[in-house]
Design an enzyme around this catalytic site. Structure first.
Site, mmCIF file in Angstrom:
data_model
loop_
_atom_site.group_PDB
_atom_site.id
_atom_site.type_symbol
_atom_site.label_atom_id
_atom_site.label_comp_id
_atom_site.label_asym_id
_atom_site.label_seq_id
_atom_site.Cartn_x
_atom_site.Cartn_y
_atom_site.Cartn_z
ATOM 1 C CG HIS A 230 -2.128 -0.854 1.075
ATOM 2 N ND1 HIS A 230 -3.262 -0.475 0.402
ATOM 3 C CD2 HIS A 230 -2.362 -2.115 1.499
ATOM 4 C CE1 HIS A 230 -4.158 -1.448 0.439
ATOM 5 N NE2 HIS A 230 -3.628 -2.458 1.096
ATOM 6 C CE LYS A 425 -5.359 13.754 1.169
ATOM 7 N NZ LYS A 425 -5.046 13.150 -0.123
ATOM 8 N NE ARG A 426 -1.249 7.791 6.105
ATOM 9 C CZ ARG A 426 0.070 7.676 5.974
ATOM 10 N NH1 ARG A 426 0.873 8.142 6.910
ATOM 11 N NH2 ARG A 426 0.599 7.085 4.918
ATOM 12 C CE LYS A 431 -1.535 10.397 3.356
ATOM 13 N NZ LYS A 431 -2.064 9.878 2.089
ATOM 14 C CB THR A 533 -9.837 5.534 -1.276
ATOM 15 O OG1 THR A 533 -9.609 5.746 0.121
ATOM 16 C CG2 THR A 533 -9.168 4.248 -1.726
ATOM 17 C CE LYS A 537 -13.315 6.625 0.709
ATOM 18 N NZ LYS A 537 -12.526 6.493 1.949
#
Length: 687
Positions: A230, A425-426, A431, A533, A537
């Protein structure tokens, strides 16, 4: 969660296995702009959806020694044993009577209290094993920065693996199967490296409990096991000190050593003299841990013991083969494949956004709920003015709900007609929440400098948890709050820009935020995000994506048209080349007066709040290394944000683009993903 929904909807016999933690990762609170972790007592009021299965209890051992029985077969005698009690959560399918089962294990003591010790008044000591069992249930992802935390995590992972495989084997035998056929009738799928001890435990069961010889046991194990990677982030590729594994799981270490010996023997026959290759692919890392510490590589074990290995987006799978697992892919190219992630429309559209679901039903019928490819019919209607207005009305109602929550949660009043710009998100450096924040500061400074300009009003929403020991990520959360404190109270800005951080991000909060989002921030450094993901969404709910050419963003652009997204920044090969060549982050600052002004404001301007050292660590990382290339992508990101503003000024064009985004999301159903797993991963090779 998405996969269990699709398993049931597609009618596949399936079990998801996990541990039943009494506390989730943690409940996030914000005190003085800083993240504070508190216990997440999600089971405090009980759970009406669970079904305890008292007949399903499996012993799980730790420690002890390995001996041999009368026939000379190895016999592990654990020093301590806990009982894994099954508790089931039933997941119904859509439009079917089929269900899937999430079976969670709760650790319980194997023995009653020591009554003699209790009678002597040694009450704590008489029940110490109760405490030892219960701590396995306490917390999801315990902080592993301490030796005790690392040991607890390894115990949790083995509890999951051992109980699940004993359960699977018992079901297989009960249905008339033979031990050697376990992989013909069952798939054991390793979801990242947390369950990567499964091949060793399955080998132990087949060898020691069922008497198979090594070759038959190994063939059955490889036929049964498959593995999804992942992430390319090295911190997610678990390794364990060999000494710790020896102490807790001595028989499993013997088995791993034998797997490694046979693997390396075969390797040296194919590549004689290539000791460097053998060292790179060995299941044991001999030299990269603490001085003298050998470590067990869990990702390597998962790859060697699986008949299929997949990534979760086309780019991720290619990079996985080219970089992370290049040596293994050269040995077994047929093992590696891709299955791009998907999400369930039942949860993330039907349930989360009933207004939009009803609008789609009216435009397309309701077949898209079980066949998401039917959304493609929306493409021909995307320019319909009435449909566009109806879409904007649905979005406005979702924004009204979110605005009310923002006011209740953090006390900030926001405009419902503003552009809702969302990154949830985390919190992680790759990120790049910090890149987003840099452009928010630049926008703030531009508004202050030119208040008469017709600015597009924006509400910028962040949410996400930083791992409790991740200082840099927690520093980003602190900076977000410091910036928000200035922007939200500056009368020169008013309601044209608001910045909010919503605490304690989780699925329920996501279901409120995602339908309200106009702009979805998917801005990871190219080549670092496996898939994502959240991006799916958001687009499924009609948010436009601003993002890098990374992860599943690429495939989303291919399905909806790249012109329907705001793509910016370095591509993965460019980012890798820049990193390999070495770059001076300060060169990007020297080229950009806007960026210089932003960094100055953080260092000793209003966001420092009179403390010059307040954000020194973040700035030091940015200007010293900038490993995720925020500064290199800054100007391109600002240009993409300007394109966002330009489109927002034309509501009809924005609505048409949003509808084309939704129309392109049919591929990203978890139903399609599971179908691909079934064909590409879970059809084991014949023996």
């Amino acid at each position: 969660a998405c996969f269990l929904d699709s398993f049931a909807t597609l009618g596949l016999p399936s079990f998801g296995y996990g541990l039943r933690y009494r506390h989730g990762m943690f409940a996030q609170a914000i005190q003085d702009g800083r993240q504070v972790e508190r216990p997440d007592t999600w089971l405090e009021a009980g759970s009406p959806w669970e079904l305890t299965r008292p007949e399903l209890r499996w012993p799980v051992g730790f420690g002890g020694a390995v001996g041999h029985d009368a026939q000379g077969r190895p016999r592990w005698a654990p020093a301590e044993t806990v009982i894994a009690q099954a508790i089931d959560f039933i997941v119904p399918g859509h439009g079917t009577e089929r269900v899937s089962t999430l079976r969670q294990w709760q650790a319980q003591p194997a023995q009653p209290i020591d009554y003699a010790a209790f009678s002597r008044g040694e009450h704590t000591e008489s029940a110490r094993h109760f405490h030892d069992a219960e701590r396995l249930n306490w917390v999801l992802y315990p902080d592993d920065s301490s030796a005790a935390g690392r040991e607890l995590r390894l115990r949790q992972e083995f509890l999951l693996v051992s109980a699940s495989l004993q359960d699977l084997m018992a079901r297989h035998l009960r249905e008339g199967g033979r031990p050697e056929d376990i992989g013909r009738a069952n798939v054991v799928h390793l979801n990242d490296t947390h369950p990567a001890l499964a091949p060793a435990e399955l080998m132990r069961l087949l060898l020691d409990e069922h008497g198979l010889d090594w070759d038959r046991a190994w063939a059955a194990t490889v036929q049964a096991c498959s593995y999804t990677n992942h992430t390319l982030m090295p911190e997610a590729l678990e390794t364990w000190p060999v000494g710790l594994v020896q102490r807790l799981l001595p028989r499993h270490l013997e088995i791993v050593y034998e797997i490694n010996h046979r693997f390396l023997t075969e390797l040296r026959q194919r590549h004689p003299g290539d000791d460097a290759l053998a060292a790179r692919v060995s299941l044991i890392d001999e030299g990269h841990g603490a001085p003298g510490e050998r470590r067990l590589r869990m990702a390597a074990l998962a790859v060697v013991a699986s008949h299929r290995v997949n990534g979760v987006s086309a780019l991720h799978s290619r990079l996985m083969v080219d970089t992370l697992f290049a040596d293994y892919a050269a040995l077994w190219p047929e093992r590696f494949t891709n299955v791009t992630n998907g999400v369930t429309p039942r949860r993330w559209l039907v349930q989360a956004n009933p207004g939009l679901a009803a609008l789609l039903d009216g435009a397309l019928g309701d077949s898209w709920r079980s066949d998401l490819s039917a959304l493609s019919g929306l493409r021909a209607q995307a320019d319909d003015a009435a449909l566009g207005q109806a879409f904007l009305a649905v979005k406005r109602e979702a924004k009204r709900r979110l605005a009310a929550h923002i006011h209740q949660a953090v006390g900030v009043q926001v405009r419902e007609d503003a552009l809702f710009d969302v990154q949830i998100k985390r919190i992680h450096e790759y990120k790049r929440q910090l890149l987003n924040l840099l452009q928010v500061i630049a926008r703030y400074q531009a508004i202050v400098a030119d208040p008469e300009r017709a600015w597009v009003p924006r509400v910028v929403v962040f949410a996400g948890k930083a791992a409790s020991a991740y200082r840099a990520a927690k520093g980003v959360i602190a900076l977000i709050h410091d910036v928000a404190r200035v922007i939200n109270h500056d009368p020169r800005v008013g309601d044209r820009l608001k910045l909010v951080f919503l605490p304690n991000y989780g699925v329920s909060l996501a279901e409120l935020i995602i339908p309200a989002a106009d702009l979805s921030e998917q801005i990871s450094t190219a080549g670092t995000e496996a898939s994502g993901t959240g991006n799916m969404k958001f687009a499924l709910n009609g948010a436009l994506t601003i993002g890098t050419w990374d992860g599943a963003n690429i495939e989303m652009a291919q399905h909806m048209g790249e012109s329907q997204m705001f793509v910016f920044g370095l591509r993965a090969d460019e980012a890798a080349r820049l990193t390999a060549q070495g770059h001076d982050p300060r060169q990007w600052v020297a080229r950009s007066p806007v960026l210089q002004q932003v960094l100055d404001a953080i260092a000793h301007g209003p966001f420092a709040h009179g403390e010059p050292q307040r954000h020194e660590a973040l700035l030091h990382s940015l200007l010293g290394r900038d490993p995720y290339l925020l500064l290199a992508d800054f100007e391109a990101y600002l240009a993409a944000q300007a394109r966002v503003d330009a489109l927002w000024r034309d509501p009809a064009a924005w609505a048409a683009c949003a509808l084309r985004n939704i129309a392109g999301m049919g591929f990203f159903s978890a139903d399609r993903t599971i179908g691909e797993y079934l064909r590409e991963v879970w059809t084991p090779p014949a023996r």
